[in-house]
Enzyme design. Structure first.
Site, PDB file in Angstrom:
ATOM      1  N   HIS A 310      59.072  24.352  30.955  1.00 21.25           N
ATOM      2  CA  HIS A 310      58.863  25.244  29.811  1.00 21.25           C
ATOM      3  C   HIS A 310      60.189  25.865  29.428  1.00 21.25           C
ATOM      4  CE1 HIS A 310      57.072  28.285  27.221  1.00 21.25           C
ATOM      5  NE2 HIS A 310      56.007  27.508  27.221  1.00 21.25           N
ATOM      6  N   ASP A 367      49.409  23.187  29.786  1.00 17.66           N
ATOM      7  CA  ASP A 367      48.773  21.901  29.475  1.00 17.66           C
ATOM      8  C   ASP A 367      48.445  21.085  30.721  1.00 17.66           C
ATOM      9  OD1 ASP A 367      48.809  22.200  26.702  1.00 17.66           O
ATOM     10  OD2 ASP A 367      50.935  21.730  26.651  1.00 17.66           O
TER      11      ASP A 367
HETATM   12  N1  CMC Z   1      59.832  16.133  33.726  1.00 14.20           N
HETATM   13  C1  CMC Z   1      61.049  15.813  34.219  1.00 14.20           C
HETATM   14  N2  CMC Z   1      62.192  16.481  33.919  1.00 14.20           N
HETATM   15  C2  CMC Z   1      62.087  17.524  33.078  1.00 14.20           C
HETATM   16  C3  CMC Z   1      60.850  17.915  32.535  1.00 14.20           C
HETATM   17  C4  CMC Z   1      59.690  17.178  32.880  1.00 14.20           C
HETATM   18  N3  CMC Z   1      58.506  17.518  32.376  1.00 14.20           N
HETATM   19  N4  CMC Z   1      61.042  18.978  31.722  1.00 14.20           N
HETATM   20  C5  CMC Z   1      62.354  19.249  31.756  1.00 14.20           C
HETATM   21  N5  CMC Z   1      62.989  18.373  32.581  1.00 14.20           N
HETATM   22  C6  CMC Z   1      64.422  18.374  32.931  1.00 14.20           C
HETATM   23  C7  CMC Z   1      65.268  17.901  31.767  1.00 14.20           C
HETATM   24  O1  CMC Z   1      65.490  16.507  31.806  1.00 14.20           O
HETATM   25  C8  CMC Z   1      66.544  18.692  31.981  1.00 14.20           C
HETATM   26  O2  CMC Z   1      67.248  18.102  33.050  1.00 14.20           O
HETATM   27  P1  CMC Z   1      68.888  18.134  33.036  1.00 14.20           P
HETATM   28  O3  CMC Z   1      69.253  19.586  33.095  1.00 14.20           O
HETATM   29  O4  CMC Z   1      69.277  17.359  34.242  1.00 14.20           O
HETATM   30  O5  CMC Z   1      69.304  17.466  31.763  1.00 14.20           O
HETATM   31  C9  CMC Z   1      66.051  20.036  32.498  1.00 14.20           C
HETATM   32  O6  CMC Z   1      64.789  19.747  33.132  1.00 14.20           O
HETATM   33  C10 CMC Z   1      65.855  21.077  31.411  1.00 14.20           C
HETATM   34  O7  CMC Z   1      64.932  20.555  30.453  1.00 14.20           O
HETATM   35  P2  CMC Z   1      65.079  20.666  28.883  1.00 14.20           P
HETATM   36  O8  CMC Z   1      64.487  19.430  28.260  1.00 14.20           O
HETATM   37  O9  CMC Z   1      66.489  21.013  28.513  1.00 14.20           O
HETATM   38  O10 CMC Z   1      64.168  21.897  28.610  1.00 14.20           O
HETATM   39  P3  CMC Z   1      63.636  22.377  27.211  1.00 14.20           P
HETATM   40  O11 CMC Z   1      63.478  23.836  27.307  1.00 14.20           O
HETATM   41  O12 CMC Z   1      64.477  21.858  26.092  1.00 14.20           O
HETATM   42  O13 CMC Z   1      62.204  21.670  27.064  1.00 14.20           O
HETATM   43  C11 CMC Z   1      59.920  21.196  27.433  1.00 14.20           C
HETATM   44  C12 CMC Z   1      61.021  22.262  27.464  1.00 14.20           C
HETATM   45  C13 CMC Z   1      58.581  21.896  27.625  1.00 14.20           C
HETATM   46  C14 CMC Z   1      59.903  20.509  26.062  1.00 14.20           C
HETATM   47  C15 CMC Z   1      60.197  20.153  28.565  1.00 14.20           C
HETATM   48  O14 CMC Z   1      60.117  20.796  29.811  1.00 14.20           O
HETATM   49  C16 CMC Z   1      59.209  19.004  28.521  1.00 14.20           C
HETATM   50  O15 CMC Z   1      59.435  18.041  27.771  1.00 14.20           O
HETATM   51  N6  CMC Z   1      58.072  19.070  29.271  1.00 14.20           N
HETATM   52  C17 CMC Z   1      57.041  18.055  29.195  1.00 14.20           C
HETATM   53  C18 CMC Z   1      56.200  18.273  27.952  1.00 14.20           C
HETATM   54  C19 CMC Z   1      55.279  19.443  28.103  1.00 14.20           C
HETATM   55  O16 CMC Z   1      54.595  19.606  29.098  1.00 14.20           O
HETATM   56  N7  CMC Z   1      55.189  20.263  27.023  1.00 14.20           N
HETATM   57  C20 CMC Z   1      54.271  21.409  26.978  1.00 14.20           C
HETATM   58  C21 CMC Z   1      54.995  22.718  26.975  1.00 14.20           C
HETATM   59  S1  CMC Z   1      53.884  24.091  27.305  1.00 14.20           S
HETATM   60  C22 CMC Z   1      52.802  24.160  25.979  1.00 14.20           C
HETATM   61  C23 CMC Z   1      53.446  24.681  24.754  1.00 14.20           C
HETATM   62  O17 CMC Z   1      53.616  25.881  24.643  1.00 14.20           O
HETATM   63  O18 CMC Z   1      53.814  23.855  23.918  1.00 14.20           O
END
Ligand code: CMC
Length: 432
Positions: A310, A367
């Site tokens: 998140h 989720d």
């Molecule tokens: N599985 C594996 N690695 C992950 C995941 C995951 N679900 N989420 C983040 N990471 C890694 C990402 O690759 C990055 O690694 P590095 O620093 O080595 O590059 C690090 O963790 C930080 O992630 P980010 O993508 O920069 O984080 P963000 O804040 O931009 O994205 C997110 C947040 C929710 C989009 C992402 O965690 C994700 O894609 N999660 C899976 C989709 C998901 O469950 N979404 C629902 C969110 S909650 C409901 C809502 O409010 O929408």
């Protein structure tokens, strides 16, 4: 992030080359500190750059407070745990939209309004007929909400905003249930005035004209809880979209329709559908969840653990905590055993001990367990994000209303750093 030592009389200092700029400080009621850069470009010619808005406050808001480090979520000051245990979705919706818990008279009036505006115009049924049977219900939902603006147009500035808010809240569940009935080819079931919000939604989805259907109490309560937990989440992708569209003074229905589209994406609300598809894939692949933890850690695999991570929560998602307990309870009461719940728990257990997830502060989000509850309730996977939208609606409305009521609110218009070609002469077709 709050800082008790910073006061409003402090300023932030920014040095660009040899020039110094004083930037005012803004402090929220929970001591959140912001640096006001609204005059920075005028003074210095520079803008701030923040891809994905991870560090940008786009508004001041009195609706929802989140402390992601501590796992705190509060609607209008009330902790989510208390609302989840003591309130119901209608009361929580009123709280979010109007800013205070309703008294008895206010609640009864609100409930009456939501019940008596739940029919949709008969002409709208024709729109459903035009969609192919396999159309995703989120696409239908967004189109139908936008089309409400044709039936209840804003008449210049003489619009009764409160009436349109009530209409939208009341009708969205009817539209959502009709889009489900369309997808399974069954006749539409009309809303019933003797049922509460959640049970009416379930009734419209699962009743058929040929037999009596009573909504199980446990299903009604589970849906009500899910709706409360999803009701608002401050400036996320869909809510900021609602504000973005609404900032041009677009009408309520158009703004919410845009929010529904933003929610649909798998990184946002669409993740609940993706979680179940992922768990099914793991199950069909022999249940080897450790393999998928490995894939999630391997960037080249492009596989993400859906329902994990998140932008804001860096300790735990309080909604996921409540839902994990609820999943156990609902499945037990419904007598459902779901192997996906075991896979989910195993994934969570391993991930929470794994350095990759610990270092990146990746925890189950809302989720991760919601889909398992929806499944146990008999709701098909492609309706999960629709249920999220139903829950998020009062939050979107509250944020839209707050923005509209903020004196001097400006149209949203971010800047950019241009990285394309510099000026060059046009090349005629024959010379290319
Ligand atoms: N599985 C594996 N690695 C992950 C995941 C995951 N679900 N989420 C983040 N990471 C890694 C990402 O690759 C990055 O690694 P590095 O620093 O080595 O590059 C690090 O963790 C930080 O992630 P980010 O993508 O920069 O984080 P963000 O804040 O931009 O994205 C997110 C947040 C929710 C989009 C992402 O965690 C994700 O894609 N999660 C899976 C989709 C998901 O469950 N979404 C629902 C969110 S909650 C409901 C809502 O409010 O929408």
């Amino acid at each position: 992030m709050s800082n008790q030592n910073i006061t409003l009389t402090d300023t932030a200092k920014l040095f660009i080359s040899d020039k110094e700029y004083d930037l005012p400080i803004t402090i929220g009621t929970e001591n959140e500190v912001g640096i006001d850069i609204s005059q920075l470009r005028n003074k210095s010619g520079a803008i701030t750059f923040d891809s994905g808005y991870g560090n940008t406050g786009s508004c001041q808001s009195a609706i929802t407070f989140i402390d992601g480090e501590k796992g705190i979520l509060q609607y209008r000051g009330y902790p989510i745990e208390e609302l989840a245990g003591k309130s119901n979705f209608i009361e929580t919706s009123f709280l979010l939209i109007f800013g205070h818990l309703p008294n008895k008279k206010e609640l009864e009036r609100f409930q009456f309004q939501l019940t008596h505006h739940s029919l949709i115009h008969e002409d709208m049924k024709k729109f459903f007929e035009g969609f192919p049977p396999k159309a995703h219900p989120m696409g239908i939902l967004s189109a139908m909400v936008s089309s409400l603006s044709a039936f209840y147009p804003e008449d210049g500035y003489n619009v009764d905003v409160e009436l349109n808010i009530v209409r939208l809240l009341a009708k969205l569940k009817t539209i959502a249930a009709f889009s489900f009935k369309k997808s399974v080819g069954q006749p539409y079931i009309y809303p019933r005035n003797d049922l509460g919000y959640a049970s009416d939604m379930i009734h419209m989805m699962f009743a058929v004209p040929s037999e009596a259907y009573e909504v199980p109490k446990v299903v009604e309560e589970a849906l009500d809880l899910l709706l409360i937990l999803h009701a608002d989440h401050e400036q996320n992708c869909s809510t900021s979209t609602v504000r973005m569209v609404g900032s041009s003074e677009a009408n309520l229905f158009a703004s919410i329709s845009a929010g529904i589209c933003a929610l649909w994406g798998p990184l946002h609300g669409g993740a609940n559908q993706e979680v179940i598809q992922m768990l099914e894939k793991i199950k069909n692949d022999g249940g080897d969840y450790k393999k998928y933890i490995g894939l999630a850690k391997n960037k080249e695999s492009k596989f993400k653990l859906m329902g994990f991570g998140h932008r804001v929560y860096k300790n735990f998602d309080p909604r996921a905590k409540i839902l994990k307990a609820s999943a156990d309870r609902v499945l037990k009461e419904l007598g459902v055993t779901d192997p996906l719940l075991d896979i989910a728990k195993n994934l969570e257990e391993i991930a929470l001990k794994d350095d990759f997830f610990i270092e990146r502060k990746l925890y189950p989000n809302v989720d991760f367990y919601s889909g398992i509850i929806y499944r146990a309730m008999g709701i098909p996977t492609n309706m999960f994000t629709v249920m999220f939208a139903l829950g998020r609606l009062p939050g979107w409305i509250a944020q839209w209303k707050e923005m509209r009521e903020t004196p001097g609110a400006r149209i949203y218009r971010p800047r950019q750093i241009y990285i394309g070609d510099t000026k060059r002469p046009y090349i005629p077709l024959e010379k290319r």
